[in-house]
Design a protein around this motif. Structure first.
Motif, mmCIF file in Angstrom:
data_model
loop_
_atom_site.group_PDB
_atom_site.id
_atom_site.type_symbol
_atom_site.label_atom_id
_atom_site.label_comp_id
_atom_site.label_asym_id
_atom_site.label_seq_id
_atom_site.Cartn_x
_atom_site.Cartn_y
_atom_site.Cartn_z
ATOM 1 N N PRO A 56 -19.115 -28.894 -54.598
ATOM 2 C CA PRO A 56 -18.195 -29.827 -55.341
ATOM 3 C C PRO A 56 -18.019 -31.389 -55.181
ATOM 4 O O PRO A 56 -18.218 -31.642 -53.735
ATOM 5 C CB PRO A 56 -16.728 -28.927 -55.547
ATOM 6 N N MET A 57 -17.755 -32.146 -55.993
ATOM 7 C CA MET A 57 -17.679 -33.469 -55.491
ATOM 8 C C MET A 57 -16.237 -33.751 -55.127
ATOM 9 O O MET A 57 -15.570 -34.714 -55.659
ATOM 10 C CB MET A 57 -18.018 -34.306 -56.815
ATOM 11 N N TYR A 58 -15.772 -33.248 -54.282
ATOM 12 C CA TYR A 58 -14.407 -33.471 -53.963
ATOM 13 C C TYR A 58 -14.197 -34.498 -52.980
ATOM 14 O O TYR A 58 -13.164 -35.381 -53.452
ATOM 15 C CB TYR A 58 -14.009 -32.071 -52.684
ATOM 16 N N HIS A 59 -15.152 -35.296 -52.616
ATOM 17 C CA HIS A 59 -15.134 -36.482 -51.990
ATOM 18 C C HIS A 59 -14.909 -37.670 -52.846
ATOM 19 O O HIS A 59 -14.529 -38.808 -52.480
ATOM 20 C CB HIS A 59 -16.233 -36.744 -51.070
ATOM 21 N N SER A 60 -15.319 -37.466 -54.127
ATOM 22 C CA SER A 60 -15.108 -38.516 -54.873
ATOM 23 C C SER A 60 -13.872 -38.737 -55.513
ATOM 24 O O SER A 60 -13.488 -39.640 -56.414
ATOM 25 C CB SER A 60 -16.321 -38.479 -56.290
ATOM 26 N N PHE A 61 -12.879 -37.693 -55.362
ATOM 27 C CA PHE A 61 -11.728 -37.790 -56.040
ATOM 28 C C PHE A 61 -10.435 -38.061 -55.270
ATOM 29 O O PHE A 61 -10.551 -37.670 -53.871
ATOM 30 C CB PHE A 61 -11.408 -36.316 -56.832
ATOM 31 N N GLN A 62 -9.500 -38.241 -55.612
ATOM 32 C CA GLN A 62 -8.244 -38.435 -54.758
ATOM 33 C C GLN A 62 -7.012 -37.762 -55.533
ATOM 34 O O GLN A 62 -7.007 -37.611 -56.663
ATOM 35 C CB GLN A 62 -7.931 -40.292 -54.771
ATOM 36 N N ALA A 63 -6.005 -37.752 -54.724
ATOM 37 C CA ALA A 63 -4.690 -36.747 -55.270
ATOM 38 C C ALA A 63 -3.857 -37.749 -56.043
ATOM 39 O O ALA A 63 -3.278 -37.259 -57.185
ATOM 40 C CB ALA A 63 -3.867 -36.357 -54.143
ATOM 41 N N LYS A 64 -3.634 -39.138 -55.787
ATOM 42 C CA LYS A 64 -2.928 -39.824 -56.446
ATOM 43 C C LYS A 64 -3.443 -40.464 -57.658
ATOM 44 O O LYS A 64 -4.605 -41.304 -57.358
ATOM 45 C CB LYS A 64 -2.185 -40.830 -55.714
ATOM 46 N N PRO A 65 -3.218 -40.553 -59.028
ATOM 47 C CA PRO A 65 -3.900 -41.223 -59.880
ATOM 48 C C PRO A 65 -3.471 -42.808 -59.995
ATOM 49 O O PRO A 65 -2.786 -43.161 -59.835
ATOM 50 C CB PRO A 65 -3.433 -40.429 -61.288
ATOM 51 N N ASP A 66 -4.818 -43.561 -60.525
ATOM 52 C CA ASP A 66 -4.674 -44.909 -60.615
ATOM 53 C C ASP A 66 -4.998 -44.899 -62.259
ATOM 54 O O ASP A 66 -6.340 -44.520 -62.535
ATOM 55 C CB ASP A 66 -5.845 -45.590 -59.814
ATOM 56 N N LEU A 67 -4.188 -45.387 -63.127
ATOM 57 C CA LEU A 67 -3.994 -45.114 -64.416
ATOM 58 C C LEU A 67 -4.878 -46.739 -65.141
ATOM 59 O O LEU A 67 -4.756 -46.688 -66.180
ATOM 60 C CB LEU A 67 -3.003 -44.949 -65.179
ATOM 61 N N THR A 68 -5.202 -47.478 -64.109
ATOM 62 C CA THR A 68 -5.891 -48.731 -64.492
ATOM 63 C C THR A 68 -6.960 -48.460 -65.508
ATOM 64 O O THR A 68 -8.025 -47.916 -64.911
ATOM 65 C CB THR A 68 -6.323 -49.582 -63.323
ATOM 66 N N PRO A 69 -6.852 -48.986 -66.650
ATOM 67 C CA PRO A 69 -8.024 -48.871 -67.557
ATOM 68 C C PRO A 69 -9.212 -49.569 -67.353
ATOM 69 O O PRO A 69 -9.168 -50.609 -66.747
ATOM 70 C CB PRO A 69 -7.453 -49.364 -68.937
ATOM 71 N N TYR A 70 -10.351 -49.252 -67.803
ATOM 72 C CA TYR A 70 -11.633 -49.842 -67.873
ATOM 73 C C TYR A 70 -11.908 -50.923 -68.882
ATOM 74 O O TYR A 70 -11.524 -50.655 -70.065
ATOM 75 C CB TYR A 70 -12.960 -48.915 -67.534
ATOM 76 N N LYS A 71 -12.447 -52.016 -68.618
ATOM 77 C CA LYS A 71 -12.920 -53.154 -69.470
ATOM 78 C C LYS A 71 -14.363 -53.247 -69.671
ATOM 79 O O LYS A 71 -14.897 -53.588 -68.558
ATOM 80 C CB LYS A 71 -11.990 -54.356 -69.153
ATOM 81 N N HIS A 72 -14.765 -53.026 -70.598
ATOM 82 C CA HIS A 72 -16.205 -53.059 -70.797
ATOM 83 C C HIS A 72 -16.810 -54.608 -70.524
ATOM 84 O O HIS A 72 -16.153 -55.522 -70.759
ATOM 85 C CB HIS A 72 -16.964 -52.386 -71.935
ATOM 86 N N VAL A 73 -18.261 -54.461 -70.358
ATOM 87 C CA VAL A 73 -18.849 -55.829 -70.266
ATOM 88 C C VAL A 73 -20.053 -56.033 -71.114
ATOM 89 O O VAL A 73 -20.639 -54.751 -71.031
ATOM 90 C CB VAL A 73 -19.399 -56.077 -68.611
ATOM 91 N N LYS A 74 -20.097 -57.231 -71.685
ATOM 92 C CA LYS A 74 -21.441 -57.313 -72.511
ATOM 93 C C LYS A 74 -22.598 -57.600 -71.853
ATOM 94 O O LYS A 74 -22.711 -58.666 -70.774
ATOM 95 C CB LYS A 74 -21.214 -58.337 -73.570
#
Length: 841
Positions: free
Chosen positions: A755-773
């Motif tokens: 499983p992709m355990y190393h890609s995740f963290q316990a504490k969430p970061d709710l910063t949204p993503y802003k797309h780029v053109k």
């Protein structure tokens, strides 16, 4: 001195191998550094030969084959042992050259002594009882090739017609009556079997076996009055009355019956059942089940080992079963059918398609369909400086070369060692439990049923790109910028997602092309039907009878894994799901709704979302999905699993008037960025994870491995500005989603995947993503003078993977890089196998 170890030497060039590298890291909240950080975090283990002496495959399983290896050609699918035991005939039916090879089995001198190319073949291969004639399937020509066999050489080829050319029969499994007078041919696509008198072939008879039967192999019964025919598509064996020329009855087996063998007394029929974990043993007189033999490493294992071939010793004592996907042989003592005893496993090469036991020399012979290793393909697909040297073509469908494994019959001591090796090569656990890496507080559960703060999963499927093609220019990862043609200006959102969330630079697909890639993406498995058929559909087809696509529900149920697909597991667990374009047939026009290709998706799909259609922009797909996302968000009825297809990174080449390759890839990039932004700014973001992967990596070069691809995990619980170089595959992504959603594994491959355990963290970061053109014109069209414009007109693009990939990708490269752009010099991974020939010091 001759060397007999299976891998006696190894040369490592470039990035292929098992060395541990320091992991480059991004610092939390800081801009990405210009180069790799010095502090290591996770060792990067790459596919290839490891320090322990085994070969690590891109699917996280390993090879350490027993015995010695003789090099063969492209995808050997069948073996026929000469009655004298001196020679072995090998049939190749892969993407490349179809051919018959004869291997001299003389001890110490094993070598290919004869080879005859064929226009096309399919599965069927057998000697006459006297050994004077070799028969091989002629594929779409509806013939069987008959070769005179003389002292290891094939001569005087004639054609035996087994069906009318106007109909689709395609001879598969072949057998000859014990008196040598009649040839039996299973018409795999004709759903019938042909009974052909060899003295008067025009008097042949055809026995219909029922639509959807897909007959695979023929086996004459005791006394010569009956013929057993395995029905690949119906989990049955048909019993044909040879005198009457009709079916007497059918006997039930496990899923996908393939090869069969009779006990010496003719009382027991052993049937390999490839879409299960088992061999069915039947009473050869009544069809009554005597026993079912489990061939998996563990009795409770889910499907996936693919027992597709078997061989019984002439004395009826030993049964050898080739587990194609588990890369081993299961060995049983079967002298008393109904009371079989397991003797253990023998590790072999990659995807063993056939096993034969030779009583003359007491050796086991195995055709390893994909050979001994996966490879990098830095020289392809793409532009080639000089097409006079086709050996440099590195298209994934022809990259793996088969071998003939030769194993001395082991005694108890050797079997104990082989058994240990076979288990060591598999990451599967006895309880199908999670394979390592979990830590307390992880948002990804340790086992199915545990809670996760992630409630909603979006699974995005894209088309056919390698890691180096898109992210090879990202300095923080293990990329080759010389192979990157869709860089930051064309795919700014791919690059931004990799930098702001997790860069996955050691991620691989299990499939080679879209036909098996979509199966792996949705089912963590491709059945033996798909694996054996897709190479035929991806090569030039003489009469176009093989011109079909064996995936995405088109050939359901024979292509369907016995463990089902992701939506089947959701339905079983009561988890809501919805498909946007995957496994969905488009309406004929934009005003017509789409239709699901499988029953499980009825009522669980968006009929107005357009699936694979290169004339339809990914921007419109993003518009529709975002509209649906907001609708479900407002209603409070969001499906827990949404499967979203964004296919336009496939491109349409340089066909005049169509968007240019870089415009289509930029369209795909922007659509992905907009989808992520819409989800990350919604009220459900705090409970959502987005998983993105290509269905396969066939349309580009990569300096690490031809299976390495672009993948993302995007969530508040994803680590930020981090490089995760853990070795993952598509099955890892599926396993991670299953743990979040509470789903059982579908096959041995997602059960065994890390499983992709190393890609995740316990504490969430709710910063949204802003797309780029993207910094390219999404409306840019191909002009008549574009390199490959005329060639692109010949490509069939209304269905994925129907164009010649080598030519198609050369067109894409030159479109982006310029018509005269040189191909970078190859970086080759050199594996030396001295045991493949008689090497003397």
């Amino acid at each position: 001195m001759r060397r007999r170890s299976w891998l006696a030497a190894f040369v490592l060039l470039g990035a292929c191998g098992g060395l541990a590298f320091g992991l480059p890291l991004f610092r939390e909240g800081q801009p990405a550094p210009a180069g790799p950080a010095l502090a290591p975090a996770i060792a990067r283990t790459l596919p290839g030969l490891q320090s322990g002496g085994h070969v690590l495959l891109p699917n996280q399983w390993s090879l350490r084959p027993a015995g010695k290896q003789v090099p063969l050609g492209d995808f050997p699918v069948n073996l026929a042992l000469h009655p004298t035991g001196r020679w072995m005939a090998v049939l190749h039916a892969g993407h490349g050259t179809h051919e018959v090879q004869i291997v001299d089995l003389k001890k110490g001198k094993e070598r290919v002594c004869c080879r005859v190319p064929l226009e096309q073949t399919w599965l069927g291969l057998c000697f006459s009882p006297d050994g004077a004639t070799l028969y091989a399937s002629g594929g779409e020509r509806e013939i069987v090739h008959a070769f005179a066999f003389e002292d290891g050489l094939l001569a005087r080829r004639t054609a035996v017609r087994v069906a009318e050319t106007t109909k689709t029969f395609i001879p598969g499994g072949l057998a000859v009556a014990r008196d040598g007078k009649t040839l039996y041919a299973a018409g795999t696509w004709g759903h019938a079997v042909a009974l052909v008198p060899l003295a008067a072939p025009e008097k042949r008879r055809t026995v219909a076996l029922g639509e959807g039967s897909y007959p695979y192999a023929c086996l004459p019964g005791p006394g010569g009055k009956r013929l057993f025919v395995s029905l690949w598509g119906q989990a049955k064996v048909a019993v044909v009355d040879l005198k009457a020329g009709k079916v007497m009855g059918t006997w039930a087996t496990e899923s996908h019956p393939t090869e069969m063998a009779l006990s010496p007394d003719g009382k027991a029929l052993f049937v390999a059942c490839a879409n299960s974990t088992k061999v069915s043993v039947l009473d050869a007189r009544s069809g009554k089940g005597l026993e079912t033999i489990s061939c998996a490493l563990y009795p409770a294992a889910p499907s996936g080992n693919t027992p597709s071939s078997l061989s019984l010793s002439p004395d009826g004592e030993l049964l050898f079963v080739a587990n194609a996907d588990a890369n081993n042989l299961a060995v049983f003592k079967v002298s008393e059918p109904g009371k079989s005893q397991p003797l253990g496993f023998i590790p072999v090469g990659w995807y063993p398609t056939c096993v034969r036991y030779n009583a003359l020399d007491k050796r086991i012979y195995v055709a390893n369909g994909k050979g001994l290793t996966s490879r990098a393909n830095p020289q392809g697909p793409g532009p080639y400086a000089d097409r006079r040297f086709p050996s440099i073509y590195q298209y994934i469908a022809g990259l793996m070369r088969g071998t003939l494994g030769i194993i001395d019959l082991p005694g108890p001591k050797e079997m104990a060692g082989y058994r240990k090796q076979a288990y060591a090569c598999s990451p599967l656990r006895a309880d199908a439990g999670v394979v390592g890496g979990w830590s307390p507080g992880s948002p990804i559960p340790q086992k199915v049923g545990d809670k996760s703060p992630i409630k909603y999963v979006i699974y995005v499927i894209k088309e056919n790109r390698t890691y180096d093609q898109m992210l090879g220019d990202v300095k923080e990862g293990n990329g080759d910028p010389n192979l990157c043609i869709f860089g930051d200006k064309i795919t700014p959102n791919h690059h931004k997602l990799a930098r702001e969330f997790v860069l996955l630079d050691n991620f691989y697909v299990e499939g080679e092309v879209s036909a098996d890639g979509h199966e792996w993406s949705m089912g963590a498995y491709a059945t033996d039907f798909v694996e054996k058929v897709w190479p035929l559909t991806y090569r030039p087809s003489p009469l176009k009878k093989f011109a079909f696509y064996p995936a995405e529900g088109v050939f359901d149920p024979i292509a369907r894994p016995s463990g089902g697909y992701l939506w089947d597991r959701c339905k079983e667990a009561g988890v809501s799901y919805r498909s946007y374009g995957e496994w969905i047939s488009n309406g004929k026009t934009l005003k017509d709704p789409g239709k699901p290709r499988v029953k499980a998706l009825e009522g669980h799909f968006d009929p107005w979302f357009r699936g694979y259609d290169l004339d339809y922009p990914d921007q419109k797909r993003a518009d529709r999905f975002i509209e649906e996302w907001k609708r479900f968000e407002k209603a409070g009825t969001m499906p827990r699993l949404s499967i979203l297809r964004l296919p336009n990174d496939h491109t349409a080449g340089t066909r005049v008037g169509k968007p240019t390759p870089r415009a289509m890839v930029a369209d795909n990039d922007l659509a992905l960025g907009r989808v992520v932004e819409a989800v990350s700014t919604s009220s459900l973001w705090k409970e959502t994870a987005i998983f993105v992967v290509e269905d396969d990596a066939q349309n580009g070069p990569d300096h690490v491995d031809a299976h390495r691809t672009v993948a993302f995990v995007v969530s508040p619980y994803t680590k930020r500005r981090f490089v995760d170089s853990t070795m993952y595959s598509t099955s890892s992504m599926l396993r991670t989603m299953e743990l979040v959603l509470g789903l059982r594994p579908m096959s041995q491959f997602d059960a065994a995947a890390r499983p992709m355990y190393h890609s995740f963290q316990a504490k969430p970061d709710l910063t949204p993503y802003k797309h780029v053109k993207p910094a390219v014109d999404l409306t840019e069209k191909n002009k008549p003078d574009a390199w490959g414009a005329k060639l692109s007109e010949t490509f069939k693009l209304d269905q994925e993977d129907c164009a010649d990939d080598l030519l198609f990708n050369e067109v894409i490269w030159r479109s982006v890089k310029g018509p005269h752009s040189p191909m970078p010099a190859p970086v080759r991974a050199a594996f030396v196998f001295p045991h493949l020939k008689d090497e003397k010091k």
